[in-house]
Design a protein around this motif. Structure first.
Motif, PDB file in Angstrom:
ATOM      1  N   ALA A   1       9.375 -39.329   0.602  1.00 23.44           N
ATOM      2  CA  ALA A   1       9.577 -40.495   0.577  1.00 23.44           C
ATOM      3  C   ALA A   1       9.886 -41.319   1.848  1.00 23.44           C
ATOM      4  O   ALA A   1      10.481 -40.591   2.763  1.00 23.44           O
ATOM      5  CB  ALA A   1      11.036 -40.449  -0.521  1.00 23.44           C
ATOM      6  N   MET A   2       9.834 -42.420   1.899  1.00 23.52           N
ATOM      7  CA  MET A   2      10.012 -43.383   3.005  1.00 23.52           C
ATOM      8  C   MET A   2      11.628 -43.455   3.144  1.00 23.52           C
ATOM      9  O   MET A   2      12.352 -43.596   2.174  1.00 23.52           O
ATOM     10  CB  MET A   2       9.378 -44.620   2.641  1.00 23.52           C
ATOM     11  CG  MET A   2       9.700 -45.642   4.035  1.00 23.52           C
ATOM     12  SD  MET A   2       8.836 -47.162   3.776  1.00 23.52           S
ATOM     13  CE  MET A   2       9.197 -47.814   2.142  1.00 23.52           C
ATOM     14  N   SER A   3      11.690 -43.318   4.473  1.00 26.11           N
ATOM     15  CA  SER A   3      13.212 -43.373   4.843  1.00 26.11           C
ATOM     16  C   SER A   3      13.935 -44.773   4.789  1.00 26.11           C
ATOM     17  O   SER A   3      13.429 -45.507   5.642  1.00 26.11           O
ATOM     18  CB  SER A   3      13.661 -42.603   5.952  1.00 26.11           C
ATOM     19  OG  SER A   3      15.023 -42.651   6.350  1.00 26.11           O
ATOM     20  N   LEU A   4      14.715 -45.217   3.991  1.00 22.72           N
ATOM     21  CA  LEU A   4      15.051 -46.490   3.977  1.00 22.72           C
ATOM     22  C   LEU A   4      16.476 -46.637   4.177  1.00 22.72           C
ATOM     23  O   LEU A   4      17.374 -46.252   3.586  1.00 22.72           O
ATOM     24  CB  LEU A   4      14.952 -47.097   2.679  1.00 22.72           C
ATOM     25  CG  LEU A   4      13.641 -47.252   1.906  1.00 22.72           C
ATOM     26  CD1 LEU A   4      13.881 -47.827   0.507  1.00 22.72           C
ATOM     27  CD2 LEU A   4      12.588 -48.178   2.718  1.00 22.72           C
ATOM     28  N   ARG A   5      16.912 -47.024   5.820  1.00 22.49           N
ATOM     29  CA  ARG A   5      18.170 -47.288   6.232  1.00 22.49           C
ATOM     30  C   ARG A   5      18.208 -48.509   6.618  1.00 22.49           C
ATOM     31  O   ARG A   5      17.708 -49.178   7.459  1.00 22.49           O
ATOM     32  CB  ARG A   5      18.237 -46.041   7.324  1.00 22.49           C
ATOM     33  CG  ARG A   5      18.045 -44.595   6.912  1.00 22.49           C
ATOM     34  CD  ARG A   5      18.233 -43.948   8.467  1.00 22.49           C
ATOM     35  NE  ARG A   5      18.221 -42.390   8.040  1.00 22.49           N
ATOM     36  CZ  ARG A   5      17.295 -41.883   8.695  1.00 22.49           C
ATOM     37  NH1 ARG A   5      16.676 -42.195   9.623  1.00 22.49           N
ATOM     38  NH2 ARG A   5      17.165 -40.441   8.396  1.00 22.49           N
ATOM     39  N   PHE A   6      19.400 -49.068   6.050  1.00 18.87           N
ATOM     40  CA  PHE A   6      19.795 -50.598   6.594  1.00 18.87           C
ATOM     41  C   PHE A   6      21.256 -50.366   6.973  1.00 18.87           C
ATOM     42  O   PHE A   6      22.082 -50.048   6.239  1.00 18.87           O
ATOM     43  CB  PHE A   6      19.968 -51.336   5.008  1.00 18.87           C
ATOM     44  CG  PHE A   6      18.283 -51.568   4.281  1.00 18.87           C
ATOM     45  CD1 PHE A   6      17.484 -52.426   5.152  1.00 18.87           C
ATOM     46  CD2 PHE A   6      18.118 -50.543   3.339  1.00 18.87           C
ATOM     47  CE1 PHE A   6      16.334 -52.438   4.440  1.00 18.87           C
ATOM     48  CE2 PHE A   6      16.859 -50.493   2.882  1.00 18.87           C
ATOM     49  CZ  PHE A   6      15.768 -51.561   3.312  1.00 18.87           C
ATOM     50  N   PRO A   7      21.429 -50.634   8.206  1.00 20.73           N
ATOM     51  CA  PRO A   7      22.800 -50.548   8.683  1.00 20.73           C
ATOM     52  C   PRO A   7      23.730 -51.726   8.125  1.00 20.73           C
ATOM     53  O   PRO A   7      24.833 -51.309   8.230  1.00 20.73           O
ATOM     54  CB  PRO A   7      22.633 -50.910  10.414  1.00 20.73           C
ATOM     55  CG  PRO A   7      21.101 -51.312  10.416  1.00 20.73           C
ATOM     56  CD  PRO A   7      20.178 -51.077   9.264  1.00 20.73           C
TER      57      PRO A   7
ATOM     58  N   GLN B   1      23.096 -56.055   3.205  1.00 19.90           N
ATOM     59  CA  GLN B   1      21.789 -56.171   3.323  1.00 19.90           C
ATOM     60  C   GLN B   1      20.881 -54.952   2.274  1.00 19.90           C
ATOM     61  O   GLN B   1      20.355 -55.499   1.456  1.00 19.90           O
ATOM     62  CB  GLN B   1      20.839 -55.946   4.600  1.00 19.90           C
ATOM     63  CG  GLN B   1      19.320 -56.165   4.661  1.00 19.90           C
ATOM     64  CD  GLN B   1      18.813 -55.414   5.937  1.00 19.90           C
ATOM     65  OE1 GLN B   1      19.445 -54.700   6.705  1.00 19.90           O
ATOM     66  NE2 GLN B   1      17.641 -56.359   6.311  1.00 19.90           N
ATOM     67  N   TYR B   2      21.471 -54.096   2.597  1.00 22.71           N
ATOM     68  CA  TYR B   2      21.107 -52.872   1.497  1.00 22.71           C
ATOM     69  C   TYR B   2      21.392 -53.289   0.024  1.00 22.71           C
ATOM     70  O   TYR B   2      20.512 -53.072  -1.071  1.00 22.71           O
ATOM     71  CB  TYR B   2      21.820 -51.702   1.842  1.00 22.71           C
ATOM     72  CG  TYR B   2      21.290 -50.547   0.886  1.00 22.71           C
ATOM     73  CD1 TYR B   2      20.465 -49.553   1.271  1.00 22.71           C
ATOM     74  CD2 TYR B   2      22.184 -49.995  -0.319  1.00 22.71           C
ATOM     75  CE1 TYR B   2      20.040 -48.427   0.422  1.00 22.71           C
ATOM     76  CE2 TYR B   2      21.945 -49.184  -1.003  1.00 22.71           C
ATOM     77  CZ  TYR B   2      20.724 -48.271  -0.818  1.00 22.71           C
ATOM     78  OH  TYR B   2      20.412 -47.181  -1.371  1.00 22.71           O
ATOM     79  N   ALA B   3      22.688 -53.676  -0.149  1.00 26.92           N
ATOM     80  CA  ALA B   3      22.948 -54.282  -1.580  1.00 26.92           C
ATOM     81  C   ALA B   3      22.122 -55.324  -2.087  1.00 26.92           C
ATOM     82  O   ALA B   3      21.613 -55.258  -3.175  1.00 26.92           O
ATOM     83  CB  ALA B   3      24.579 -54.440  -1.469  1.00 26.92           C
TER      84      ALA B   3
ATOM     85  N   ASP C   1      12.786 -54.535 -11.299  1.00 26.84           N
ATOM     86  CA  ASP C   1      12.274 -53.162 -12.284  1.00 26.84           C
ATOM     87  C   ASP C   1      11.252 -52.206 -11.175  1.00 26.84           C
ATOM     88  O   ASP C   1      10.417 -51.920 -11.525  1.00 26.84           O
ATOM     89  CB  ASP C   1      11.803 -53.654 -13.311  1.00 26.84           C
ATOM     90  CG  ASP C   1      11.784 -52.312 -14.167  1.00 26.84           C
ATOM     91  OD1 ASP C   1      12.764 -51.355 -14.083  1.00 26.84           O
ATOM     92  OD2 ASP C   1      10.814 -51.941 -15.290  1.00 26.84           O
ATOM     93  N   MET C   2      11.729 -52.297  -9.917  1.00 24.52           N
ATOM     94  CA  MET C   2      10.945 -51.328  -9.048  1.00 24.52           C
ATOM     95  C   MET C   2      11.996 -50.329  -8.211  1.00 24.52           C
ATOM     96  O   MET C   2      13.072 -50.763  -8.087  1.00 24.52           O
ATOM     97  CB  MET C   2      10.107 -52.079  -8.131  1.00 24.52           C
ATOM     98  CG  MET C   2       9.412 -53.320  -8.594  1.00 24.52           C
ATOM     99  SD  MET C   2       8.656 -54.527  -7.480  1.00 24.52           S
ATOM    100  CE  MET C   2       7.187 -53.697  -6.634  1.00 24.52           C
ATOM    101  N   SER C   3      11.330 -49.417  -7.711  1.00 20.69           N
ATOM    102  CA  SER C   3      12.111 -48.478  -6.848  1.00 20.69           C
ATOM    103  C   SER C   3      12.260 -49.256  -5.439  1.00 20.69           C
ATOM    104  O   SER C   3      11.642 -50.301  -5.082  1.00 20.69           O
ATOM    105  CB  SER C   3      11.592 -47.422  -6.402  1.00 20.69           C
ATOM    106  OG  SER C   3      10.237 -47.366  -5.508  1.00 20.69           O
ATOM    107  N   MET C   4      13.249 -48.926  -4.746  1.00 23.29           N
ATOM    108  CA  MET C   4      13.499 -49.613  -3.437  1.00 23.29           C
ATOM    109  C   MET C   4      12.177 -49.617  -2.597  1.00 23.29           C
ATOM    110  O   MET C   4      11.918 -50.437  -1.835  1.00 23.29           O
ATOM    111  CB  MET C   4      14.631 -49.365  -2.934  1.00 23.29           C
ATOM    112  CG  MET C   4      15.983 -49.876  -3.326  1.00 23.29           C
ATOM    113  SD  MET C   4      17.634 -49.384  -2.395  1.00 23.29           S
ATOM    114  CE  MET C   4      17.295 -50.377  -0.839  1.00 23.29           C
ATOM    115  N   GLN C   5      11.523 -48.282  -2.457  1.00 18.63           N
ATOM    116  CA  GLN C   5      10.497 -48.106  -1.749  1.00 18.63           C
ATOM    117  C   GLN C   5       9.307 -49.020  -2.115  1.00 18.63           C
ATOM    118  O   GLN C   5       8.704 -49.740  -1.219  1.00 18.63           O
ATOM    119  CB  GLN C   5      10.183 -46.617  -1.799  1.00 18.63           C
ATOM    120  CG  GLN C   5       9.032 -46.284  -0.793  1.00 18.63           C
ATOM    121  CD  GLN C   5       8.569 -44.651  -0.945  1.00 18.63           C
ATOM    122  OE1 GLN C   5       9.440 -44.091  -1.321  1.00 18.63           O
ATOM    123  NE2 GLN C   5       7.572 -44.626  -0.401  1.00 18.63           N
TER     124      GLN C   5
END
Length: 107
Positions: free
Chosen positions: A11-17, A21-23, A33-37
Motif C-alpha cells: 500500500a502507498m504510504s500516506l503521511r500527512f504531518p 489536512q489528513y482529516a 466512497d473511495m479509499s484514501m489511496q
C-alpha cells in the motif's frame, strides 16, 4: 525475504504531518466512497491531466500563431527561395495538425 515477497504489492504510504489536512482528505475520500489511496491517486491524475490540457492548449495557440505568421509572409516574401521555404514550413505545420487530429490527447 524471498523474491516474491519483494515484488508483492504494498500500500502507498500516506503521511500527512498536518492532522487537519489528513482529516480533510479522509473526509473527502469517504464522501467519494473511495479509499484514501485511491482518492489521492485520482486527485493526482486529475491534476496531471489538467496540466496536460493547459500545455496542449498553449501549444495549439502557438501553432496557430506560427501558422498565421507563415501565412502573412508566405505569399508576400520577395525572395523566391525564402518564400518556398516558408510555404514548405506551412505545409509541414498543416500535416502535423492533420496527424495530431487522428491521435487525440496523450495520456
Amino acid at each position: 525475504m524471498t523474491a516474491s515477497e519483494k515484488t508483492e504489492k504494498k500500500a502507498m504510504s500516506l503521511r500527512f504531518p498536518d492532522p487537519d489536512q489528513y482529516a480533510a482528505i479522509a473526509a473527502a475520500a469517504k464522501a467519494a466512497d473511495m479509499s484514501m489511496q485511491d482518492y489521492v491517486l485520482s486527485a493526482a491524475y486529475e491534476r496531471a491531466t489538467a496540466v496536460e490540457r493547459v500545455f496542449l492548449e498553449a501549444a495549439k495557440r502557438h501553432g496557430d500563431y506560427t501558422r498565421d505568421a507563415f501565412a502573412e509572409i508566405g505569399d508576400n516574401e520577395p525572395d523566391t527561395e525564402r518564400r518556398a521555404a516558408a510555404q514548405a514550413a506551412r505545409r509541414r505545420l498543416d500535416e502535423l495538425d492533420g496527424a495530431e487530429a487522428g491521435h487525440g490527447n496523450a495520456a
